[in-house]
Write a protein that holds these residues in place. Structure first.
Motif, PDB file in Angstrom:
ATOM      1  N   PHE A 109       0.882  -1.173   0.000  1.00  0.00           N
ATOM      2  CA  PHE A 109       0.000   0.000   0.000  1.00  0.00           C
ATOM      3  C   PHE A 109       0.913   1.214   0.000  1.00  0.00           C
ATOM      4  O   PHE A 109       1.538   1.523   0.998  1.00  0.00           O
ATOM      5  N   PHE A 110       1.004   1.890  -1.132  1.00  0.00           N
ATOM      6  CA  PHE A 110       2.017   2.945  -1.303  1.00  0.00           C
ATOM      7  C   PHE A 110       3.398   2.415  -0.916  1.00  0.00           C
ATOM      8  O   PHE A 110       4.145   3.055  -0.178  1.00  0.00           O
ATOM      9  N   SER A 111       3.702   1.202  -1.349  1.00  0.00           N
ATOM     10  CA  SER A 111       4.989   0.549  -1.077  1.00  0.00           C
ATOM     11  C   SER A 111       5.202   0.258   0.404  1.00  0.00           C
ATOM     12  O   SER A 111       6.327   0.015   0.831  1.00  0.00           O
ATOM     13  N   LYS A 112       4.141   0.323   1.192  1.00  0.00           N
ATOM     14  CA  LYS A 112       4.268  -0.023   2.618  1.00  0.00           C
ATOM     15  C   LYS A 112       3.293  -1.163   2.917  1.00  0.00           C
ATOM     16  O   LYS A 112       2.211  -1.223   2.322  1.00  0.00           O
ATOM     17  N   PRO A 113       3.662  -2.061   3.831  1.00  0.00           N
ATOM     18  CA  PRO A 113       2.748  -3.163   4.161  1.00  0.00           C
ATOM     19  C   PRO A 113       1.686  -2.709   5.171  1.00  0.00           C
ATOM     20  O   PRO A 113       1.896  -1.750   5.911  1.00  0.00           O
ATOM     21  N   LEU A 114       0.574  -3.380   5.164  1.00  0.00           N
ATOM     22  CA  LEU A 114      -0.465  -3.124   6.169  1.00  0.00           C
ATOM     23  C   LEU A 114      -0.598  -4.377   7.021  1.00  0.00           C
ATOM     24  O   LEU A 114      -0.767  -5.474   6.499  1.00  0.00           O
ATOM     25  N   ASN A 115      -0.552  -4.214   8.301  1.00  0.00           N
ATOM     26  CA  ASN A 115      -0.691  -5.389   9.166  1.00  0.00           C
ATOM     27  C   ASN A 115      -2.137  -5.474   9.603  1.00  0.00           C
ATOM     28  O   ASN A 115      -2.514  -5.073  10.697  1.00  0.00           O
ATOM     29  N   ILE A 116      -2.971  -6.003   8.726  1.00  0.00           N
ATOM     30  CA  ILE A 116      -4.414  -6.007   9.022  1.00  0.00           C
ATOM     31  C   ILE A 116      -4.801  -7.182   9.901  1.00  0.00           C
ATOM     32  O   ILE A 116      -5.480  -7.031  10.909  1.00  0.00           O
ATOM     33  N   PHE A 117      -4.322  -8.362   9.524  1.00  0.00           N
ATOM     34  CA  PHE A 117      -4.761  -9.563  10.248  1.00  0.00           C
ATOM     35  C   PHE A 117      -3.763  -9.976  11.318  1.00  0.00           C
ATOM     36  O   PHE A 117      -3.903 -11.017  11.936  1.00  0.00           O
ATOM     37  N   GLY A 118      -2.727  -9.200  11.499  1.00  0.00           N
ATOM     38  CA  GLY A 118      -1.720  -9.548  12.495  1.00  0.00           C
ATOM     39  C   GLY A 118      -0.721 -10.525  11.936  1.00  0.00           C
ATOM     40  O   GLY A 118      -1.087 -11.606  11.489  1.00  0.00           O
ATOM     41  N   SER A 119       0.520 -10.140  11.915  1.00  0.00           N
ATOM     42  CA  SER A 119       1.545 -10.989  11.343  1.00  0.00           C
ATOM     43  C   SER A 119       1.678 -12.283  12.138  1.00  0.00           C
ATOM     44  O   SER A 119       1.488 -12.300  13.360  1.00  0.00           O
TER      45      SER A 119
END
Lengths: 746, 348
Positions: A478-488
């Motif tokens: 997301f704009f070259s950044k990761p999103l931690n939505i579900f928890g790594s």
């Protein structure tokens, strides 16, 4: 509406139009835009056709409109474009239009000539003004030195000035008389002008020149030119004649210039008042011209459309045959079967409009063995996708139309490459805005090429954006950044970590909670130092899977075609070997990819074989004796791979040779029929030659064309074998090329 | 200049001129053109060729002279474009091509002035390729010496003119002599220049210019019969860069009538054919036409080879022939004199 899966069924129809009704019928057909007319007079040269005078009259009108448009543009008047689409006017209105254009052109021309004369006058006066002003300073200088001499000269009333600053001459001012010529010449010719004057006089002229700073307007071309004022002093009548000739040769304008100060001043005053008078007149003419051109600018767009429509209609009528009684035009056209109703209705409308009975226009369906043109009925959504496909190649009649699948596959494959949800969102937004404000944007009529491309592909952009959001979500980008939505699912449990300098190594065995990330790629990868290695391996495998799937899909579509056109031989000699070939290498590779993903986990990662090396070794038939102690991918790998390779190699001659050979034998069997046919063609050719020698040139050239066509046919016939081979070879390359590309990807 | 680095400077222009050459009318176009009933038909047909809309903005009724002007204008635009894009030596080469038009213009203006025509009436008749700045002031000169000193000294033709200064006054015969003397000097100079370029340019252009020189020698000789031009003066006008030099020219110098000229041509295989096939009978081709035909053949050969300047020369010459053809057909159509309409010279 027909489906997009195959092009619409198209029928060859014969059109019978009564001559009176033909114009309005064709006008209606043109507005409908559903008919492709055939030129039945290919052999008749352009100027021998029936309606050539009307076409020519339209061209004349277009010429006049172009002239008017040019004049309007010169005055920077905006041409009104309401976007109206007027119908073609009735043929009798053509004369009215012609007369109106004629009148307008004449009016504008008259205005132009008078403006030109005024401007020429203005230019002359301005130049004279400059001469008086520039020479003024020069004469002043002389005056100061030789006042006495001038007074004498005035007394004599001759046209001469003494100007040599030589003291000896002061004593005898009358002994040498110098005449002068004053004028204006273009600055770029000045040096050549001076040189020539010097040459013809053997150096016996004195030239003074001053540049006019402000550029002057050329009355004819309207360009601004730089000019210079010159004064030439010389002696003797003969030289004067020569100087005047040179001046004429260089388009220099000569003005009378009085020698006394008072006369010059008086003249200057006169010139100034005349310039002022002229200025008012010129402004008035310009206002008049502006008003006239503005009124033309309001409707010139509509006129252009009308004239073009008339021209097109007559042009189309030139493609029709005329029956012997001259009462009826006969033409042939292709039209989509589904639209026949509408075409019939349009014809009836046309007939009604021209005041004829409804039977004035008859559409007759015909049987033909010709290959009809491909027609895809598209709407605003599908047309962009159809355009993309058509730019690669137009499908033959009734072939499967790849555009249907492109609607999804094109944006999807794009998103695989684009793969960023944030950027994709913006793209989606841009597409959405264009779609929402579609009508308003169309009305704005922006004429920038780049905009046309974007706006034409607005639905493509919309879908590309949408799919990019999805792909970005899957890539967790997301704009070259990761999103931690579900928890790594990775944890930094310091107990089980090896820390090496600045980096901490996470082991997939100890540092994960064993539950994979819910959807897409775990955000932790974005910040790992081996992110590229991991993602490249993953994305390449994904690309191979999708690429190979697409190729299989394409081959299956070709199977659909073979079945639809009932070409058994293509199924056995193209489709099946292609499928086997594809499956043996790439199908197998895809299976291996999935197998590798499932069969190996982190604990045995060191033993996971490289698929790339594996594929190369498969071709080289190299199977390592276990050095590293790892088992092969699966039991019997060597036997399976060898088997696949042999199958694969067998497919090559199968693809290349079988079909041409079969066709060749078939043709041999049917030789008797073929021979008879080509003999018939030969006889016809002889016939035509005989005819041609008797008839006029025009027919001859026409028949030559016909002959050529027939010869083509014969040639086609003979070359059949080679062509078959070639087409098969190209088919082969078609399959192989993406395969190679995929290999490179691996 | 060789094939290795020819394209650095001239590749674009060579491509361009080959493209232009593709637009030269074909035999089929001529077949259509000669069927035209009016000039409007002609215009309509030319529209479907590479000429496109070059007559679209002309009001009808169309005049042959308008067509002629437009044809010239199109060639000049193309030529000027190439000239502006070129660098030396190609630029010099292209300039050399314009010199022949300059000579024609000078002679036209002097003749016109001699007949008391106004200069403004003569200027539009000059070929725009050969116009130069001092051209319109040409009529101030009344003797060759004046002509040289005042006008031509600033033009590139100055060096060619030196031999003519001795002529006393400008009468019709002298003007003809001046024209031919200028041409002679020009051809020899052009020939020399092409030799310095060497390679295939030199080879091809020496063929082309040799033909041009020989044609002039033949025509000067034939036209001189029945005039008061002395034989040794005539010999001085022969350009000495052709295949006729030196033996053929010497023989031509001695010739007294057409048969003797023909006898000279017997020794040269390429010219013998031209003389044999030509005749003055109606319905057969004249010697002039045969020369044109041979020229077209020669010019077409230029396009068979690559990396040389000859194609620029050849293109201009072929285009000129094409204009002559179109004008011939247009004249025949305009004057309703169709009997000889097909004596144009097809190019491709």
């Amino acid at each position: 509406m027909g489906s997009l899966y195959r092009s619409e069924p198209v029928a060859l129809c014969q059109l019978f139009l009564q001559s009176e009704a033909s114009y309005s019928c064709l006008s209606e057909l043109g507005e409908l835009g559903m008919v492709q007319l055939k030129d039945l007079n290919v052999t008749v040269s352009a100027f021998q056709r029936k309606f050539v005078t009307e076409v020519r009259r339209c061209e004349e009108m277009e010429r006049k409109l172009r002239f008017l448009e040019k004049e309007i543009r010169e005055d920077d008047i905006v041409i009104l474009d309401t976007g109206d689409n007027p119908e073609a006017p009735a043929p009798r209105e053509m004369t009215d239009l012609e007369l109106m254009f004629e009148r307008l052109v004449k009016e504008v021309r008259d205005l132009n000539t008078s403006a030109e004369a005024l401007k020429q006058n203005f230019l002359d006066l301005t130049q004279l003004k400059h001469i008086l002003r520039k020479t003024h300073s020069f004469f002043d200088e002389v005056d100061r030195h030789y006042d006495s001499a001038l007074i004498d000269l005035q007394a004599e009333g001759t046209e001469s000035v003494n100007l040599l600053a030589d003291d000896s001459l002061l004593v005898t001012p009358h002994t040498i008389r110098f005449e002068f010529v004053a004028g204006v010449v273009e600055r770029q010719h000045l040096s050549a002008f001076e040189r020539m004057l010097w040459r013809i006089s053997m150096g016996n002229v004195l030239i003074k020149q001053v540049d006019i700073e402000t550029p002057l307007e050329d009355p004819i071309t309207g360009n601004s030119v730089l000019k210079s004022v010159f004064l030439i002093f010389f002696q003797g009548e003969q030289l004067k004649a020569k100087v005047k000739k040179v001046c004429a040769g260089f388009h220099a304008t000569i003005y009378p210039c009085p020698e006394t100060k008072a006369q010059r001043r008086e003249m200057a005053m006169g010139v100034m008042t005349r310039i002022e008078d002229l200025n008012t007149v010129i402004t008035q003419t310009e206002v008049h011209r502006f008003a006239l051109l503005s009124s033309i600018a309001e409707s010139i767009r509509i006129w252009s459309i009308k004239v073009r429509k008339i021209k097109t209609i007559y042009h189309a009528m030139n493609w029709f045959n005329i029956d012997i009684t001259q009462k009826c035009l006969i033409g042939e056209c292709w039209c989509p079967v589904a639209q026949l109703e509408r075409i019939q209705r349009a014809l009836q409308r046309g007939a009604a409009k021209s005041g004829c009975s409804e039977s004035a226009a008859i559409l007759n369906r015909m049987d033909t063995r010709e290959q009809p043109p491909t027609y895809h009925s598209t709407n605003k959504f599908t047309s962009a996708f159809q355009g993309i496909v058509d730019s690669y190649g137009v499908a033959s009649y009734r072939e499967v139309n790849p555009a249907l699948f492109t609607i999804i596959s094109f944006p999807f494959l794009f998103s695989l490459m684009f793969g960023d949800a944030g950027h994709g969102f913006f793209m989606f937004l841009a597409g959405l805005l264009m779609v929402i404000f579609e009508n308003r944007l169309i009305r704005m009529r922006i004429t920038v090429d780049v905009w046309d491309i974007f706006f034409g592909g607005r639905y493509v952009i919309l879908l590309m954006g949408l799919f990019s959001i999805y792909a970005g979500f899957m890539y967790n980008d997301f704009f070259s950044k990761p999103l931690n939505i579900f928890g790594s699912s990775w944890s930094t449990d310091l107990k089980n970590m090896t820390v090496d300098g600045r980096y901490a190594s996470l082991s997939p065995i100890n540092n994960t909670n064993g539950v994979p990330y819910f959807a897409g790629i775990d955000p932790v990868w974005q910040m790992s130092s081996n992110k590229i290695t991991f993602l490249n391996s993953f994305k390449m495998k994904i690309s191979i899977i999708f690429g190979v799937t697409q190729m299989f899909f394409g081959v299956i579509l070709s199977f659909q075609n073979h079945r639809y056109f009932n070409e058994r031989i293509n199924i056995y000699c193209e489709f099946i070997p292609e499928m086997i070939f594809l499956f043996c290498i790439f199908g197998y590779l895809v299976i291996l990819i999935f197998y590798k993903w499932l069969a190996y986990d982190a604990s045995e990662a060191s033993c996971a074989p490289s698929l790339l090396i594996g594929l190369i070794n498969m071709f080289l038939m190299q199977y390592d004796t276990k050095e590293d102690g790892c088992p092969p991918l699966f039991k019997g790998q060597q036997a399976v791979q060898t088997c696949l390779l042999v199958l694969c190699i067998l497919c090559v001659p199968w693809l290349l040779l079988v079909k041409p050979l079969v066709k060749h034998y078939e043709r041999k069997r049917g030789l008797t029929y073929g021979a008879a046919r080509s003999g018939y063609v030969l006889m016809r050719n002889g016939d035509i030659e005989l005819q041609a020698s008797h008839s006029t040139l025009s027919i001859q050239s026409g028949d030559v064309l016909l002959q050529d066509q027939q010869r083509d046919e014969v040639v086609h016939h003979v070359d059949g074998d080679d062509e078959e081979c070639l087409s098969n070879a190209s088919e082969e390359t078609e399959v192989r090329m993406p395969c190679n590309a995929n290999t490179i990807l691996v | 200049m060789n094939s290795l680095n020819f394209n650095i400077d001239n590749g674009y222009l060579e491509g361009l001129v080959r493209g232009f050459k593709g637009g030269i009318l074909k035999q089929t176009d001529y077949l259509n053109l000669i069927q035209c009933e009016t000039l409007e038909d002609l215009k309509l047909h030319l529209q479907s060729t590479d000429y496109g809309n070059f007559l679209a903005n002309e009001a009808s009724p169309l005049q042959v002279s308008v067509i002629d002007d437009k044809l010239k204008e199109k060639l000049v635009i193309e030529f000027q474009h190439m000239r502006n894009q070129s660098v030396t030596p190609l630029a010099t080469f292209l300039d050399y091509i314009t010199y022949s038009y300059m000579i024609d213009n000078i002679v036209l203006l002097i003749t016109g002035t001699l007949h008391q025509r106004a200069i403004s009436e003569l200027i539009p008749k000059c070929h725009p390729l050969g116009s130069f700045e001092q051209m319109e002031a040409l009529h101030i000169a009344s003797t060759p010496a004046e002509l040289y000193n005042a006008v031509l000294v600033d033009t590139p033709l100055a060096s060619y003119f030196i031999d003519c200064i001795s002529e006393q006054d400008l009468d019709e015969l002298n003007i003809e002599i001046i024209r031919n003397a200028l041409y002679k000097a020009y051809l020899e100079d052009f020939y020399k220049f092409c030799q310095t370029l060497g390679d295939s340019t030199g080879a091809y252009m020496s063929d082309a210019l040799a033909f041009e020189a020989d044609r002039r020698a033949f025509i000067i000789t034939i036209n001189s019969f029945g005039t008061e031009l002395p034989k040794d003066d005539r010999a001085k006008l022969y350009p000495r860069c052709g295949k006729l030099f030196p033996d053929g020219l010497a023989a031509l110098a001695r010739a007294d009538d057409y048969e003797q000229v023909r006898a000279v041509a017997e020794y040269y295989s390429e010219y013998r054919v031209l003389f044999e096939e030509s005749s003055n009978n109606p319905g057969e081709k004249t010697l002039e036409d045969k020369f044109f035909e041979y020229e077209v053949m020669l010019m077409k050969k230029a396009f068979l080879d690559q990396f040389h300047f000859g194609i620029f020369y050849a293109y201009v010459k072929l285009k000129e022939q094409e204009s002559r053809n179109i004008i011939w057909i247009a004249e025949c159509v305009a004057q309703r004199h169709r009997a000889k309409i097909d004596s144009y010279i097809p190019i491709f």
